[in-house]
Design an enzyme around this catalytic site. Structure first.
Site, mmCIF file in Angstrom:
data_model
loop_
_atom_site.group_PDB
_atom_site.id
_atom_site.type_symbol
_atom_site.label_atom_id
_atom_site.label_comp_id
_atom_site.label_asym_id
_atom_site.label_seq_id
_atom_site.Cartn_x
_atom_site.Cartn_y
_atom_site.Cartn_z
ATOM 1 N N ASP A 105 0.849 -1.182 0.000
ATOM 2 C CA ASP A 105 0.000 0.000 0.000
ATOM 3 C C ASP A 105 0.891 1.241 0.000
ATOM 4 O O ASP A 105 1.738 1.409 0.876
ATOM 5 C CB ASP A 105 -0.836 -0.055 1.291
ATOM 6 C CG ASP A 105 -2.010 0.896 1.232
ATOM 7 O OD1 ASP A 105 -2.342 1.355 0.144
ATOM 8 O OD2 ASP A 105 -2.579 1.169 2.299
ATOM 9 N N MET A 106 0.723 2.079 -0.971
ATOM 10 C CA MET A 106 1.533 3.295 -1.014
ATOM 11 C C MET A 106 1.100 4.243 0.107
ATOM 12 O O MET A 106 -0.078 4.356 0.409
ATOM 13 C CB MET A 106 1.376 3.996 -2.368
ATOM 14 C CG MET A 106 1.660 3.119 -3.585
ATOM 15 S SD MET A 106 3.245 2.292 -3.508
ATOM 16 C CE MET A 106 4.355 3.684 -3.643
ATOM 17 N N TYR A 161 -1.010 10.208 -3.341
ATOM 18 C CA TYR A 161 -1.096 11.433 -4.138
ATOM 19 C C TYR A 161 -0.137 12.500 -3.608
ATOM 20 O O TYR A 161 0.452 13.255 -4.384
ATOM 21 C CB TYR A 161 -2.526 11.981 -4.155
ATOM 22 C CG TYR A 161 -3.531 11.152 -4.922
ATOM 23 C CD1 TYR A 161 -3.203 9.901 -5.429
ATOM 24 C CD2 TYR A 161 -4.820 11.626 -5.149
ATOM 25 C CE1 TYR A 161 -4.129 9.142 -6.125
ATOM 26 C CE2 TYR A 161 -5.756 10.878 -5.860
ATOM 27 C CZ TYR A 161 -5.401 9.636 -6.340
ATOM 28 O OH TYR A 161 -6.319 8.907 -7.030
ATOM 29 N N ARG A 210 -0.786 14.853 9.272
ATOM 30 C CA ARG A 210 -1.699 14.093 10.137
ATOM 31 C C ARG A 210 -1.391 14.337 11.603
ATOM 32 O O ARG A 210 -2.267 14.276 12.462
ATOM 33 C CB ARG A 210 -1.613 12.595 9.824
ATOM 34 C CG ARG A 210 -2.171 12.270 8.449
ATOM 35 C CD ARG A 210 -2.179 10.780 8.172
ATOM 36 N NE ARG A 210 -2.223 10.560 6.729
ATOM 37 C CZ ARG A 210 -2.484 9.396 6.143
ATOM 38 N NH1 ARG A 210 -2.721 8.328 6.896
ATOM 39 N NH2 ARG A 210 -2.500 9.288 4.834
ATOM 40 N N ASP A 242 -3.205 2.568 -5.948
ATOM 41 C CA ASP A 242 -2.006 2.593 -5.098
ATOM 42 C C ASP A 242 -1.839 1.350 -4.226
ATOM 43 O O ASP A 242 -1.153 1.404 -3.209
ATOM 44 C CB ASP A 242 -2.028 3.840 -4.222
ATOM 45 C CG ASP A 242 -3.092 3.772 -3.143
ATOM 46 O OD1 ASP A 242 -4.040 2.981 -3.306
ATOM 47 O OD2 ASP A 242 -2.979 4.490 -2.144
ATOM 48 N N GLU A 243 -2.460 0.277 -4.590
ATOM 49 C CA GLU A 243 -2.342 -0.946 -3.793
ATOM 50 C C GLU A 243 -2.175 -2.154 -4.687
ATOM 51 O O GLU A 243 -2.835 -2.244 -5.723
ATOM 52 C CB GLU A 243 -3.654 -1.216 -3.048
ATOM 53 C CG GLU A 243 -3.976 -0.378 -1.875
ATOM 54 C CD GLU A 243 -5.381 -0.764 -1.428
ATOM 55 O OE1 GLU A 243 -5.506 -1.679 -0.614
ATOM 56 O OE2 GLU A 243 -6.330 -0.166 -1.957
#
Length: 716
Positions: A18-19, A23, A60, A120-121
């Site tokens: 998983d990236m 984006y 985050r 992206d996975e």
DNA sequence: ACGGGTAAAACA
DNA sequence: TTGTTTTAC
């Protein structure tokens, strides 16, 4: 006949990669000064600073969340860097992210079967690689274990405090006492760590991964330690993991089903599911879902990793919220045209790069009726056979829309008088292309013949589902009936007093349209700057749709060959670097063809071929030299259609349109030369001349400016 | 009337 | 087969 699988099949090594905030990473690679800063990607939207669709981990920390508005993000993190999603044709343009995703896939697919799960996975089945490693080079024999692998998180491994965590990991990987399954996972750790390092080195992107014995657990694990870390799920840890895991965290259970489990069954953790017998679950949720639930409660999930590196469909859509709802048919048509343009471009890229063609066009819309608050969902989706060429797609999509609108209005029976607004509004529009199959056509074997070589490298990007490619032959144009929806002018007639046509559009809406066109022009000029002008340079009205489409991609290749957004980008460029000098001088497919049999075809065909060959010379050469999939094939097939398009002409299609289209090219071939061709090629030609049987084309008639060049003739 | 734009898959 | 619904990122 379900067959009990051998035990080994349950000892798969599956990874989910998983990236990390993908984006954002793509934008940070474009603008490296943003690296390390709190950053978010916002989707263009004037309203409150746009919606965040990706948030960096730095941001985050400040409490910035996806689905905040840009303004909110600024509140909690004033220094946040907001990057806008590129816009093209008045809508978000995700192509940059798609091609970045492709770069990653091309790396991650090196060690085993790879399934592109999203932009992206991916899932990887590393069983074979792990078994090979275990047999030849088991971790126990390695004196040095990669640093990245040592940073893995191993669920259930109790790290006594004070102990060196990496040492624990090393011990876990190395320990001789491990059972076979754990040893395989240990190999998986090493392989995934290596893959992730390669991704980082070659793309500058970080990613996280989960390694387990099935997809479900791998997926669960990949999200547990982000960013840029990997997590392993030994089978001994499964029960402990699932026991306390909130049910909604499981894939597929994040929505209504999960809610139902909680509220109707009192199931709050996956562990809670264990108490229900399979039959009870089936009773409540159906046989399939019931069994599935029973299984996942136990960490059982047998889904295979599909070997699929490319998306199964393409779509382009946009929402028109609130006051922006589209209220006139011309306004809808305008946006439909934009969406179809994008879709067409992507279909061409796909054809160009992956040798695939889509066969179904679908239109989705949402609409409201002032009279009915729940009317949002009821606008019916419609689909029809997909014909290549921007103008054709636009025409067909618009017809689908009109058919849908007629039904929709029928539902509500609202009549309109004069130019008065009838009370409907379109709040979202999307067009998509599906049923994508590898293109048939034989140039695959033609290229094989000329090079006495395989083209099987293709399996590197299109592994399993391509097998049918060989078996399938190019289907002739017009072999499929068009549904009436495609000739609505005849079929569908709306009351004249309604505002369907341009000249009855209320002035207000015309103004809206002007504004839109202006925006588009602005966009196109900026687009030209960044993309070498190919995007807007071709006027679809001058060329047939497919020609325009093909020329676009050719221009793109020629003007900016290193900027290929394609699936094959990295390999392609790599190949290219080594061979650059040769590009100019090498013979095109035409030359190759001639050298075997000068003038095998009549002049027209020959010219077409020559033109094509010239247009794509550089690319062709590269493709043929590299292990690239025969591009000859592509130009051949690609060329086939414009040939019909442009020369079969409008209005002379009485009788069977498809046969006419074929006869044009076929007739150009002197039959006698066919016999002189190598047998393999002869087969190809015969396949063209005597394609599969097809149904007569009985719907599309008259006024049939619409010839059906590509029809998804399914079975025979 | 705001989480947008895409995708996939199960189901009818 | 086409169309709807759900889920997810």
């Amino acid at each position: 006949m379900p067959v009990a699988k051998p035990e080994s099949s349950d000892s798969r090594v599956i990874a989910h990669v998983d990236m990390d905030c993908f984006y954002v990473q793509v934008e940070q690679r474009k603008q490296p000064q943003l690296r390390g800063l709190p950053t978010a990607v916002v989707q263009y939207n004037e309203w409150k600073g746009g919606a965040l669709i990706a948030v960096s981990y730095e941001a985050r920390k400040f409490g910035v969340k996806r689905s905040m508005r840009g303004a909110e993000a600024k509140e909690v993190c004033p220094q946040i860097q907001l990057v806008q999603v590129p816009v093209a044709r008045g809508k978000a343009d995700l192509n940059g992210y798609r091609s970045a995703g492709s770069e990653v896939v091309s790396i991650l697919s090196r060690r085993g079967r790879c399934e592109r799960a999203s932009i992206d996975e991916v899932y990887l089945d590393l069983t074979d690689a792990a078994e090979t490693m275990l047999a030849e080079n088991p971790p126990q024999s390695l004196e040095k274990i990669d640093e990245e692998a040592l940073k893995s998180h191993i669920l259930g491994l109790n790290n006594e405090d004070g102990s060196d965590i990496k040492e624990n990991v090393r011990n876990w990987i190395n320990r001789h006492s491990a059972d076979h399954r754990d040893k395989l996972l240990a190999c998986g750790i090493l392989i995934v760590a290596e893959l992730r390092m390669q991704v980082l080195k070659e793309t500058e992107f970080t990613c996280s991964a989960g390694i387990a014995h099935n997809k479900m657990l791998a997926k669960l694990a990949s999200g547990m330690n982000k960013p840029s870390q990997q997590t392993v799920v030994p089978s001994s840890s499964v029960n402990g993991l699932l026991n306390t895991l909130p049910i909604r965290k499981m894939k597929q259970l994040g929505g209504k089903l999960g809610i139902s489990l909680q509220t109707d069954m009192g199931v709050n953790t996956v562990g809670d599911l264990l108490q229900f017998p399979e039959e009870k679950l089936q009773e409540r949720y159906g046989v399939n879902t019931g069994t599935w639930l029973w299984n996942i409660a136990r960490g059982i999930s047998g889904e295979a990793v599909e070997g699929r590196l490319l998306p199964k469909s393409h779509g382009s859509g946009k929402t028109f919220t609130g006051p922006r709802a589209l209220k006139t048919v011309p306004a809808v048509q305008h946006w439909l045209n934009q969406l179809c343009e994008e879709l067409s471009e992507r279909l061409c890229s796909d054809l160009d790069q992956n040798k695939r063609m889509a066969h179904t066009l679908t239109l989705h819309a949402r609409a409201y009726k002032s009279s009915d608050s729940d009317s949002q969902k009821k606008f019916p989706s419609k689909s029809c056979p997909l014909r290549y060429g921007t103008a054709k797609i636009q025409e067909d999509a618009f017809n689908l829309f009109q058919a849908g609108l007629r039904e929709y209005i029928g539902f509500y029976g609202v009549k309109t008088q004069g130019n008065h607004y009838s009370g409907w509004g379109i709040t979202s529009l999307s067009v998509s292309a599906s049923k994508i199959v590898p293109i048939p056509s034989g140039t695959c074997s033609i290229a094989k013949y000329f090079h006495g070589q395989s083209t099987s490298h293709f399996s590197s990007m299109q592994p399993l589902d391509n097998v049918n490619g060989e078996a399938m032959l190019l289907l002739p144009p017009g072999s499929e009936c068009y549904s009436e929806v495609n000739s609505p002018k005849a079929e569908v007639d709306f009351p004249k007093e309604e505002s369907w046509t341009e000249d009855t559009v209320p002035e207000l809406d015309l103004q809206e349209q002007k504004v839109n066109f202006l925006k588009d022009e602005d966009l196109s000029s900026s687009l030209s700057k960044t993309q070498d002008g190919f995007t807007q340079d071709i006027s679809p009205s001058l060329l047939s749709g497919t020609e325009a489409c093909l020329e676009q991609s050719q221009n793109k290749q020629e003007s900016d060959i290193t900027k290929d957004e394609g699936q094959f980008k990295s390999e392609y460029n790599k190949e290219r670097k080594g061979k650059r000098v040769k590009d100019k001088g090498t013979p095109s497919i035409l030359e190759l063809f001639k050298s075997y049999n000068p003038y095998p075809f009549g002049s027209s065909f020959s010219q077409e071929l020559k033109k094509t060959a010239e247009g794509t010379d550089a690319r062709l050469t590269i493709g043929l030299e590299s292990k690239g999939h025969s591009l000859a094939e592509q130009s051949e097939v690609g060329k086939e259609k414009p040939m019909h398009c442009s020369s079969s002409g409008y209005g002379r299609d009485e009788g069977d349109g498809r046969r006419e289209a074929w006869s044009y090219s076929i007739d150009e071939i002197d039959p006698s030369v066919i016999d002189e061709l190598p047998p393999e090629i002869q087969d190809e030609i015969k396949a063209w001349v005597h394609p599969h049987k097809w149904r007569p084309n009985n719907t599309v008639r008259r006024g049939c400016k619409i010839s059906h060049y590509f029809s998804p003739t399914k079975k025979s």
